[in-house]
Design a protein around this motif. Structure first.
Motif, PDB file in Angstrom:
ATOM      1  N   GLU A  63       1.935  -3.711  -4.162  1.00  0.00           N
ATOM      2  CA  GLU A  63       1.853  -3.405  -2.731  1.00  0.00           C
ATOM      3  C   GLU A  63       0.996  -4.447  -2.020  1.00  0.00           C
ATOM      4  O   GLU A  63      -0.058  -4.845  -2.516  1.00  0.00           O
ATOM      5  N   TYR A  64       1.473  -4.877  -0.864  1.00  0.00           N
ATOM      6  CA  TYR A  64       0.708  -5.736   0.040  1.00  0.00           C
ATOM      7  C   TYR A  64       0.711  -5.054   1.397  1.00  0.00           C
ATOM      8  O   TYR A  64       1.777  -4.751   1.937  1.00  0.00           O
ATOM      9  N   SER A  65      -0.468  -4.779   1.928  1.00  0.00           N
ATOM     10  CA  SER A  65      -0.580  -4.088   3.206  1.00  0.00           C
ATOM     11  C   SER A  65      -1.030  -5.076   4.273  1.00  0.00           C
ATOM     12  O   SER A  65      -1.913  -5.900   4.037  1.00  0.00           O
ATOM     13  N   ARG A  66      -0.395  -4.975   5.462  1.00  0.00           N
ATOM     14  CA  ARG A  66      -0.775  -5.851   6.571  1.00  0.00           C
ATOM     15  C   ARG A  66      -0.605  -5.110   7.887  1.00  0.00           C
ATOM     16  O   ARG A  66       0.062  -4.079   7.950  1.00  0.00           O
ATOM     17  N   LYS A  97       0.222  -0.643  10.763  1.00  0.00           N
ATOM     18  CA  LYS A  97       0.161  -1.067   9.364  1.00  0.00           C
ATOM     19  C   LYS A  97       1.524  -0.929   8.692  1.00  0.00           C
ATOM     20  O   LYS A  97       2.242   0.047   8.907  1.00  0.00           O
ATOM     21  N   ARG A 135       3.183  -1.372   4.705  1.00  0.00           N
ATOM     22  CA  ARG A 135       2.937  -1.581   3.279  1.00  0.00           C
ATOM     23  C   ARG A 135       4.216  -2.145   2.676  1.00  0.00           C
ATOM     24  O   ARG A 135       5.250  -1.492   2.678  1.00  0.00           O
ATOM     25  N   TRP A 162       9.666  -1.831   2.158  1.00  0.00           N
ATOM     26  CA  TRP A 162       8.389  -1.601   2.821  1.00  0.00           C
ATOM     27  C   TRP A 162       8.397  -0.237   3.473  1.00  0.00           C
ATOM     28  O   TRP A 162       9.439   0.361   3.699  1.00  0.00           O
ATOM     29  N   ASP A 186       3.689   2.593   8.416  1.00  0.00           N
ATOM     30  CA  ASP A 186       2.845   3.752   8.684  1.00  0.00           C
ATOM     31  C   ASP A 186       3.233   4.434   9.995  1.00  0.00           C
ATOM     32  O   ASP A 186       2.986   5.620  10.168  1.00  0.00           O
TER      33      ASP A 186
END
Length: 133
Positions: free
Chosen positions: A57-60, A67, A69, A82, A85
Motif C-alpha cells: 500500500e502507498y497512501s497519498r 487521501k 490508498r 486503489w 477515502d
C-alpha cells in the motif's frame, strides 16, 4: 466476471459486477503513476471485488485534497487498484490491468487543467477542469 492482474500475475482482482464508471484522470500524480499522459480507471462496488495475492500500500493526498490508498504488486511494481477515502464503497482499478481491448470507453475526463494539449476524447465525454465533486 471481470479479472485484472499485475504484470507477473501475483496480484489479482475479480470483479463480480460490471463497472460503475470508467474515467480518465490527467492529474500529475496519475501521470507519474502510469508513466504516461493520463490514467484510465474503472470503478467497481467494493463489495463486488475479490482481491488475491500480496499487495503493498502507498497512501497519498490526491489533487482533490482527499487521501487515496494505492495498491501495487511487491514483485513487479504494477499499480493494480486503489481505494479513495472519499468513497469507501468503491475500488478503482487500472483499466490496463484488465487487458481487454473491448473494455468500455471512458465517459468522464477529470483534472483537464493538466491535460496534454494533444489528448482528445469522443464527443459526449463529460470533461472537468478539476474534480467533478
Amino acid at each position: 466476471m471481470t479479472d485484472a492482474q499485475c504484470v507477473c500475475g501475483g496480484l489479482r482482482l475479480t470483479m463480480r459486477k460490471p463497472t460503475k464508471l470508467v474515467a480518465v484522470c490527467h492529474c500529475f500524480a496519475c501521470q507519474r503513476r502510469t508513466g504516461t499522459s493520463f490514467s484510465v480507471n474503472a470503478f467497481y462496488a467494493a463489495d463486488s471485488v475479490e482481491i488475491s495475492g500480496a499487495a503493498t500500500e502507498y497512501s497519498r493526498v490526491a489533487e482533490s485534497g482527499r487521501k487515496v490508498r494505492m495498491y501495487f504488486c511487491p514483485s513487479c511494481g504494477s499499480t493494480v487498484y486503489w481505494k479513495p477515502d472519499a468513497d469507501p464503497t468503491i475500488v478503482g482499478v487500472a483499466v490496463g490491468t484488465l487487458a481487454d481491448p473491448n473494455f468500455p470507453a471512458p465517459t468522464m475526463s477529470v483534472f483537464e487543467q493538466s491535460k496534454h494539449h494533444w489528448v482528445s476524447f469522443a464527443e459526449g465525454t463529460d470533461c472537468f477542469q478539476a474534480s467533478p465533486v
